[in-house]
Design an enzyme around this catalytic site. Sequence first.
Site, PDB file in Angstrom:
ATOM      1  N   GLN A 101       8.432 -48.138 -16.664  1.00  0.00           N
ATOM      2  CA  GLN A 101       9.281 -48.009 -17.857  1.00  0.00           C
ATOM      3  C   GLN A 101      10.553 -48.829 -17.675  1.00  0.00           C
ATOM      4  OE1 GLN A 101       9.285 -43.697 -19.439  1.00  0.00           O
ATOM      5  NE2 GLN A 101       8.789 -43.479 -17.272  1.00  0.00           N
ATOM      6  N   ASN A 102      10.772 -49.327 -16.477  1.00  0.00           N
ATOM      7  CA  ASN A 102      12.032 -49.995 -16.160  1.00  0.00           C
ATOM      8  C   ASN A 102      12.051 -51.441 -16.667  1.00  0.00           C
ATOM      9  OD1 ASN A 102      12.647 -47.611 -14.930  1.00  0.00           O
ATOM     10  ND2 ASN A 102      12.055 -48.299 -12.883  1.00  0.00           N
ATOM     11  N   HIS A 119       8.185 -51.098 -21.173  1.00  0.00           N
ATOM     12  CA  HIS A 119       9.367 -51.132 -22.042  1.00  0.00           C
ATOM     13  C   HIS A 119      10.035 -52.495 -22.047  1.00  0.00           C
ATOM     14  CE1 HIS A 119       9.841 -46.482 -21.814  1.00  0.00           C
ATOM     15  NE2 HIS A 119       8.842 -46.866 -22.565  1.00  0.00           N
ATOM     16  N   CYS A 127      14.339 -64.227 -30.315  1.00  0.00           N
ATOM     17  CA  CYS A 127      14.947 -64.085 -31.646  1.00  0.00           C
ATOM     18  C   CYS A 127      14.233 -62.928 -32.344  1.00  0.00           C
ATOM     19  CB  CYS A 127      14.749 -65.366 -32.458  1.00  0.00           C
ATOM     20  SG  CYS A 127      15.212 -65.171 -34.207  1.00  0.00           S
ATOM     21  N   CYS A 130      12.226 -64.505 -35.561  1.00  0.00           N
ATOM     22  CA  CYS A 130      11.011 -65.370 -35.478  1.00  0.00           C
ATOM     23  C   CYS A 130      10.332 -65.297 -34.117  1.00  0.00           C
ATOM     24  CB  CYS A 130      11.384 -66.824 -35.801  1.00  0.00           C
ATOM     25  SG  CYS A 130      12.411 -67.607 -34.541  1.00  0.00           S
ATOM     26  N   CYS A 148      14.998 -70.744 -36.074  1.00  0.00           N
ATOM     27  CA  CYS A 148      15.199 -70.300 -37.473  1.00  0.00           C
ATOM     28  C   CYS A 148      16.665 -70.246 -37.857  1.00  0.00           C
ATOM     29  CB  CYS A 148      14.549 -68.928 -37.691  1.00  0.00           C
ATOM     30  SG  CYS A 148      15.447 -67.563 -36.924  1.00  0.00           S
ATOM     31  N   GLY A 186      10.035 -41.233 -10.097  1.00  0.00           N
ATOM     32  CA  GLY A 186      11.369 -41.465 -10.656  1.00  0.00           C
ATOM     33  C   GLY A 186      11.446 -41.472 -12.162  1.00  0.00           C
ATOM     34  N   SER A 188      11.750 -38.647 -15.680  1.00  0.00           N
ATOM     35  CA  SER A 188      11.853 -37.254 -16.159  1.00  0.00           C
ATOM     36  C   SER A 188      10.708 -36.924 -17.106  1.00  0.00           C
ATOM     37  CB  SER A 188      13.195 -37.063 -16.891  1.00  0.00           C
ATOM     38  OG  SER A 188      13.192 -37.885 -18.064  1.00  0.00           O
ATOM     39  N   GLU A 211      13.908 -34.223  -9.139  1.00  0.00           N
ATOM     40  CA  GLU A 211      13.805 -32.851  -9.687  1.00  0.00           C
ATOM     41  C   GLU A 211      12.426 -32.651 -10.298  1.00  0.00           C
ATOM     42  OE1 GLU A 211      17.375 -33.254 -11.847  1.00  0.00           O
ATOM     43  OE2 GLU A 211      16.518 -34.519 -13.397  1.00  0.00           O
TER      44      GLU A 211
HETATM   45  P1  NAD Z   1       8.874 -40.657 -30.334  1.00  0.00           P
HETATM   46  O1  NAD Z   1       7.776 -39.729 -29.980  1.00  0.00           O
HETATM   47  O2  NAD Z   1       9.537 -40.554 -31.633  1.00  0.00           O
HETATM   48  O3  NAD Z   1       8.392 -42.166 -30.232  1.00  0.00           O
HETATM   49  C1  NAD Z   1       7.120 -42.409 -29.844  1.00  0.00           C
HETATM   50  C2  NAD Z   1       7.118 -43.878 -29.779  1.00  0.00           C
HETATM   51  O4  NAD Z   1       6.117 -44.241 -28.949  1.00  0.00           O
HETATM   52  C3  NAD Z   1       6.961 -44.470 -31.158  1.00  0.00           C
HETATM   53  O5  NAD Z   1       7.940 -45.495 -31.261  1.00  0.00           O
HETATM   54  C4  NAD Z   1       5.580 -45.002 -31.111  1.00  0.00           C
HETATM   55  O6  NAD Z   1       5.568 -46.280 -31.702  1.00  0.00           O
HETATM   56  C5  NAD Z   1       5.316 -45.146 -29.633  1.00  0.00           C
HETATM   57  N1  NAD Z   1       3.923 -44.819 -29.321  1.00  0.00           N
HETATM   58  C6  NAD Z   1       3.343 -43.616 -29.398  1.00  0.00           C
HETATM   59  N2  NAD Z   1       2.054 -43.722 -29.041  1.00  0.00           N
HETATM   60  C7  NAD Z   1       1.851 -45.026 -28.740  1.00  0.00           C
HETATM   61  C8  NAD Z   1       0.737 -45.769 -28.317  1.00  0.00           C
HETATM   62  N3  NAD Z   1      -0.450 -45.196 -28.116  1.00  0.00           N
HETATM   63  N4  NAD Z   1       0.883 -47.097 -28.129  1.00  0.00           N
HETATM   64  C9  NAD Z   1       2.086 -47.668 -28.297  1.00  0.00           C
HETATM   65  N5  NAD Z   1       3.182 -47.021 -28.695  1.00  0.00           N
HETATM   66  C10 NAD Z   1       3.045 -45.722 -28.918  1.00  0.00           C
HETATM   67  O7  NAD Z   1       9.861 -40.628 -29.111  1.00  0.00           O
HETATM   68  P2  NAD Z   1      11.326 -41.225 -29.095  1.00  0.00           P
HETATM   69  O8  NAD Z   1      11.932 -40.606 -27.889  1.00  0.00           O
HETATM   70  O9  NAD Z   1      11.981 -41.141 -30.395  1.00  0.00           O
HETATM   71  O10 NAD Z   1      11.120 -42.767 -28.833  1.00  0.00           O
HETATM   72  C11 NAD Z   1      10.534 -43.081 -27.665  1.00  0.00           C
HETATM   73  C12 NAD Z   1      10.215 -44.549 -27.855  1.00  0.00           C
HETATM   74  O11 NAD Z   1      11.359 -45.271 -27.440  1.00  0.00           O
HETATM   75  C13 NAD Z   1       9.088 -44.891 -26.993  1.00  0.00           C
HETATM   76  O12 NAD Z   1       8.340 -45.925 -27.577  1.00  0.00           O
HETATM   77  C14 NAD Z   1       9.835 -45.392 -25.795  1.00  0.00           C
HETATM   78  O13 NAD Z   1       8.994 -46.205 -25.048  1.00  0.00           O
HETATM   79  C15 NAD Z   1      10.918 -46.162 -26.459  1.00  0.00           C
HETATM   80  N6  NAD Z   1      11.992 -46.554 -25.538  1.00  0.00           N
HETATM   81  C16 NAD Z   1      13.270 -46.171 -25.712  1.00  0.00           C
HETATM   82  C17 NAD Z   1      14.218 -46.695 -24.872  1.00  0.00           C
HETATM   83  C18 NAD Z   1      15.670 -46.358 -24.949  1.00  0.00           C
HETATM   84  O14 NAD Z   1      16.474 -46.907 -24.196  1.00  0.00           O
HETATM   85  N7  NAD Z   1      16.038 -45.452 -25.794  1.00  0.00           N
HETATM   86  C19 NAD Z   1      13.893 -47.587 -23.918  1.00  0.00           C
HETATM   87  C20 NAD Z   1      12.593 -47.906 -23.766  1.00  0.00           C
HETATM   88  C21 NAD Z   1      11.649 -47.388 -24.585  1.00  0.00           C
HETATM   89  N1  APR Z   2      14.457 -40.887  -6.359  1.00  0.00           N
HETATM   90  C1  APR Z   2      13.632 -40.080  -7.091  1.00  0.00           C
HETATM   91  N2  APR Z   2      13.937 -39.647  -8.328  1.00  0.00           N
HETATM   92  C2  APR Z   2      15.125 -40.043  -8.841  1.00  0.00           C
HETATM   93  C3  APR Z   2      16.034 -40.862  -8.146  1.00  0.00           C
HETATM   94  C4  APR Z   2      15.649 -41.291  -6.846  1.00  0.00           C
HETATM   95  N3  APR Z   2      16.435 -42.078  -6.090  1.00  0.00           N
HETATM   96  N4  APR Z   2      17.123 -41.061  -8.925  1.00  0.00           N
HETATM   97  C5  APR Z   2      16.905 -40.382 -10.065  1.00  0.00           C
HETATM   98  N5  APR Z   2      15.715 -39.762 -10.012  1.00  0.00           N
HETATM   99  C6  APR Z   2      15.050 -38.959 -11.038  1.00  0.00           C
HETATM  100  C7  APR Z   2      15.975 -38.108 -11.873  1.00  0.00           C
HETATM  101  O1  APR Z   2      16.110 -36.823 -11.298  1.00  0.00           O
HETATM  102  C8  APR Z   2      15.226 -38.071 -13.204  1.00  0.00           C
HETATM  103  O2  APR Z   2      14.371 -36.954 -13.257  1.00  0.00           O
HETATM  104  O3  APR Z   2      14.470 -39.902 -11.914  1.00  0.00           O
HETATM  105  C9  APR Z   2      14.377 -39.348 -13.213  1.00  0.00           C
HETATM  106  C10 APR Z   2      14.883 -40.393 -14.194  1.00  0.00           C
HETATM  107  O4  APR Z   2      14.645 -39.891 -15.484  1.00  0.00           O
HETATM  108  P1  APR Z   2      15.336 -40.608 -16.737  1.00  0.00           P
HETATM  109  O5  APR Z   2      16.755 -40.856 -16.433  1.00  0.00           O
HETATM  110  O6  APR Z   2      14.969 -39.802 -17.942  1.00  0.00           O
HETATM  111  O7  APR Z   2      14.630 -42.040 -16.820  1.00  0.00           O
HETATM  112  P2  APR Z   2      13.172 -42.340 -17.394  1.00  0.00           P
HETATM  113  O8  APR Z   2      12.265 -41.179 -17.223  1.00  0.00           O
HETATM  114  O9  APR Z   2      12.756 -43.624 -16.799  1.00  0.00           O
HETATM  115  O10 APR Z   2      13.446 -42.557 -18.972  1.00  0.00           O
HETATM  116  C11 APR Z   2      12.337 -43.005 -19.767  1.00  0.00           C
HETATM  117  O11 APR Z   2      13.824 -43.406 -21.619  1.00  0.00           O
HETATM  118  O12 APR Z   2      15.732 -44.091 -22.648  1.00  0.00           O
HETATM  119  C12 APR Z   2      14.511 -44.488 -22.176  1.00  0.00           C
HETATM  120  O13 APR Z   2      14.533 -46.768 -21.573  1.00  0.00           O
HETATM  121  C13 APR Z   2      14.628 -45.505 -21.082  1.00  0.00           C
HETATM  122  O14 APR Z   2      12.559 -46.238 -20.105  1.00  0.00           O
HETATM  123  C14 APR Z   2      13.478 -45.173 -20.165  1.00  0.00           C
HETATM  124  C15 APR Z   2      12.837 -43.976 -20.791  1.00  0.00           C
END
Ligand code: NAD
Ligand code: APR
Length: 238
Positions: A101-102, A119, A127, A130, A148, A186, A188, A211
């Site tokens: 997800q990173n 992600h 862009c 486009c 564009c 790593g 949640s 956790e």
């Molecule tokens: P949500 O349940 O409303 O969103 C679900 C999202 O996941 C929708 O945007 C949908 O398009 C997508 N999704 C669901 N099933 C899918 C599938 N089978 N294939 C592809 N996409 C699918 O949850 P939310 O918390 O409102 O939004 C989470 C969305 O935000 C996820 O797509 C997540 O990956 C994305 N996201 C957010 C961040 C951030 O920084 N906020 C970063 C990375 C990704």
């Molecule tokens: N080792 C193990 N676990 C760790 C460490 C570590 N060094 N540091 C933090 N954690 C754990 C935290 O306890 C937490 O449960 O990693 C987890 C990180 O969870 P989030 O901060 O929710 O990050 P993530 O699960 O990747 O979020 C998902 O949400 O907003 C979007 O773009 C964002 O891709 C991300 C998605």
Amino acid sequence: MRNEIEKLANIIKDSKCLVVMTGAGMDTESNIPDFRSQNGLWYKVDPAKVATVEAMYQNYPLFHEFYSARIKNMENVVPHKGHYVLAELEKKGYLKSIATQNISGLHTRAGSKNVYELHGNLRRIKCNECGTRHTIEDFLDKKNCNKCGKNFLRPEIVLFGEMLPTNIWDRAIRDVKNSDVFIIIGTSLQVSPVNQMPYIAKGKTIYINMEKARGYNFDLEIIGKAGEILGELGEILL
Ligand code: NAD
Ligand code: APR
């Protein structure tokens, strides 16, 4: 903790198709903050204001400022021991792929080849109108699109409410379904659809995190720091 890591090493030794999924907790030991633990990013910034599609359209200057800062903060970031151990496990034939997800690109920088960036990647710029690829400098300097002409460059990352890149998602899900061991590190597990992966895995599931996560029934849980745990695992296996 040691005997849990030894148990995991034996599970990996006996595995035929190991797949790993990582979240922001995999990068915190490389000094990239996560989102939801006590000093997480979303406790400092409201994601609704910077990380959703609506936010990008309604307040591009704030969106641009937020992601420019994240790009600059990543300039001195390097992979940690845990990233290198996962890359070595792939090289030695234990690990098939990583679904992350990173958006930091640290798995690839550590040498992992089969990485699904679910992600996206903060260092890839396009862009929004486009889709033309641009450099980080173009984005930081707020340049117009050189195709564009629109002033709407953005990182190629998935914002809240956006679909994941379907081909990447589909390939990652295929690997998870085929895996006999699935290690989640790593994260949640708060964000869909990635938080559905542990239910899709058919083999053993292992959770490495600081956790516990509610609503899942893992075969093995190792509560601790990813970098330290993977470092010990590497000492046993590599
Ligand atoms: P949500 O349940 O409303 O969103 C679900 C999202 O996941 C929708 O945007 C949908 O398009 C997508 N999704 C669901 N099933 C899918 C599938 N089978 N294939 C592809 N996409 C699918 O949850 P939310 O918390 O409102 O939004 C989470 C969305 O935000 C996820 O797509 C997540 O990956 C994305 N996201 C957010 C961040 C951030 O920084 N906020 C970063 C990375 C990704
Ligand atoms: N080792 C193990 N676990 C760790 C460490 C570590 N060094 N540091 C933090 N954690 C754990 C935290 O306890 C937490 O449960 O990693 C987890 C990180 O969870 P989030 O901060 O929710 O990050 P993530 O699960 O990747 O979020 C998902 O949400 O907003 C979007 O773009 C964002 O891709 C991300 C998605």
